[in-house]
Design a protein around this motif. Structure first.
Motif, PDB file in Angstrom:
ATOM      1  N   VAL A  28     -12.374  11.932   5.308  1.00 46.34           N
ATOM      2  CA  VAL A  28     -12.284  10.534   5.721  1.00 46.34           C
ATOM      3  C   VAL A  28     -10.838  10.035   5.614  1.00 46.34           C
ATOM      4  O   VAL A  28     -10.296   9.446   6.556  1.00 46.34           O
ATOM      5  N   GLY A  29     -10.196  10.273   4.488  1.00 47.44           N
ATOM      6  CA  GLY A  29      -8.817   9.843   4.302  1.00 47.44           C
ATOM      7  C   GLY A  29      -7.882  10.496   5.303  1.00 47.44           C
ATOM      8  O   GLY A  29      -7.032   9.822   5.901  1.00 47.44           O
ATOM      9  N   SER A  30      -8.029  11.799   5.511  1.00 48.28           N
ATOM     10  CA  SER A  30      -7.193  12.500   6.494  1.00 48.28           C
ATOM     11  C   SER A  30      -7.372  11.924   7.884  1.00 48.28           C
ATOM     12  O   SER A  30      -6.398  11.719   8.617  1.00 48.28           O
ATOM     13  N   SER A  31      -8.606  11.646   8.246  1.00 48.84           N
ATOM     14  CA  SER A  31      -8.873  11.070   9.567  1.00 48.84           C
ATOM     15  C   SER A  31      -8.257   9.685   9.705  1.00 48.84           C
ATOM     16  O   SER A  31      -7.710   9.339  10.761  1.00 48.84           O
ATOM     17  N   LEU A  32      -8.345   8.885   8.646  1.00 45.26           N
ATOM     18  CA  LEU A  32      -7.722   7.562   8.681  1.00 45.26           C
ATOM     19  C   LEU A  32      -6.203   7.667   8.840  1.00 45.26           C
ATOM     20  O   LEU A  32      -5.601   6.925   9.620  1.00 45.26           O
TER      21      LEU A  32
ATOM     22  N   LEU B  90       2.543   2.616   4.854  1.00 42.12           N
ATOM     23  CA  LEU B  90       1.124   2.914   4.703  1.00 42.12           C
ATOM     24  C   LEU B  90       0.754   2.455   3.295  1.00 42.12           C
ATOM     25  O   LEU B  90       1.198   3.044   2.321  1.00 42.12           O
ATOM     26  N   ALA B  91      -0.024   1.390   3.224  1.00 37.92           N
ATOM     27  CA  ALA B  91      -0.356   0.855   1.902  1.00 37.92           C
ATOM     28  C   ALA B  91      -1.461  -0.181   2.020  1.00 37.92           C
ATOM     29  O   ALA B  91      -1.235  -1.223   2.636  1.00 37.92           O
ATOM     30  N   PRO B  92      -2.574   0.057   1.447  1.00 39.96           N
ATOM     31  CA  PRO B  92      -3.032   1.303   0.826  1.00 39.96           C
ATOM     32  C   PRO B  92      -3.958   2.098   1.743  1.00 39.96           C
ATOM     33  O   PRO B  92      -4.347   1.634   2.814  1.00 39.96           O
ATOM     34  N   LEU B  93      -4.329   3.273   1.273  1.00 38.86           N
ATOM     35  CA  LEU B  93      -5.380   4.105   1.848  1.00 38.86           C
ATOM     36  C   LEU B  93      -6.480   4.156   0.798  1.00 38.86           C
ATOM     37  O   LEU B  93      -6.213   4.476  -0.362  1.00 38.86           O
ATOM     38  N   SER B  94      -7.687   3.805   1.190  1.00 40.99           N
ATOM     39  CA  SER B  94      -8.799   3.836   0.228  1.00 40.99           C
ATOM     40  C   SER B  94     -10.039   4.441   0.874  1.00 40.99           C
ATOM     41  O   SER B  94     -10.325   4.193   2.043  1.00 40.99           O
ATOM     42  N   VAL B  95     -10.749   5.235   0.087  1.00 40.73           N
ATOM     43  CA  VAL B  95     -12.017   5.841   0.510  1.00 40.73           C
ATOM     44  C   VAL B  95     -12.979   5.714  -0.658  1.00 40.73           C
ATOM     45  O   VAL B  95     -12.613   6.022  -1.801  1.00 40.73           O
ATOM     46  N   CYS B  96     -14.191   5.248  -0.384  1.00 36.31           N
ATOM     47  CA  CYS B  96     -15.209   5.157  -1.439  1.00 36.31           C
ATOM     48  C   CYS B  96     -15.354   6.512  -2.118  1.00 36.31           C
ATOM     49  O   CYS B  96     -15.330   7.553  -1.451  1.00 36.31           O
TER      50      CYS B  96
END
Length: 178
Positions: free
Chosen positions: A94-98, A80-86
């Motif tokens: 949002v991040g948890s859902s992704l 998992l790379a990367p995880l990004s949220v505005c």
């Protein structure tokens, strides 16, 4: 925040994904990494997901192929790379859902193990545990508690040990590059 949905990346999303990564991290390292992984072909269709709110991409998650290598075996996994949220949408689920949708997609595609370098207080809620206690090592210097693994099926990590090998873009564009 309930007014967003998650879907697979489409080609028209590429500029917006670059911008989300740039904005979320405050520098372009992760954005360049995502671009390099895509350009190098180290990209799994269906494992680059975006969160969309009112026709705007507000988040992105990418899973890429890696392997856990020892003298005796090369075990396939994904990172998992990367995880990004505005920034204006962070701490709103949002991040948890992704992550949840990404892990579901990984399982659906038959992947068994996910590796992440991330916050040790955030990722364990999704099933991640410190990789070092399992005998899985990072190929770069990092604190043990931030290098984690998650089994996607029961027993996936049983007897697995070795060093994770990332795609070449992590060495040229990734957070541990140069």
């Amino acid at each position: 925040m309930d007014s967003f949905f998650i879907r697979s990346e489409i080609p028209a999303d590429i500029p917006a994904i670059f911008e989300v990564n740039l904005q979320a991290f405050g520098q372009d390292g992760e954005a360049r990494l995502v671009r390099a992984l895509r350009n190098d072909g180290d990209y799994i269709h269906g494992l680059s997901l975006v969160a969309v709110h009112e026709d705007r991409i507000i988040g992105h998650i990418l899973f890429v192929p890696v392997s856990i290598e020892s003298d005796h075996a090369h075990v396939p996994a994904v990172a998992l790379a990367p995880l990004s949220v505005c920034s204006e949408y962070q701490c709103q689920g949002v991040g948890s859902s992704l992550i949840e949708e990404g892990l579901r997609a990984c399982r659906q595609l038959g992947h068994r193990i996910v590796i992440v370098v991330g916050h040790p207080s955030y990722y364990p809620r999704f099933g991640f545990t410190t990789a070092a206690v399992l005998g899985i090592k990072a190929p770069f210097p990092c604190q043990n508690e931030v290098f984690m693994a998650c089994p996607l099926v029961p027993g996936a990590l049983d007897g697995i040990h070795g060093t994770v090998r990332y795609p070449p873009a992590f060495d040229t564009e990734g957070a541990h590059a140069g």
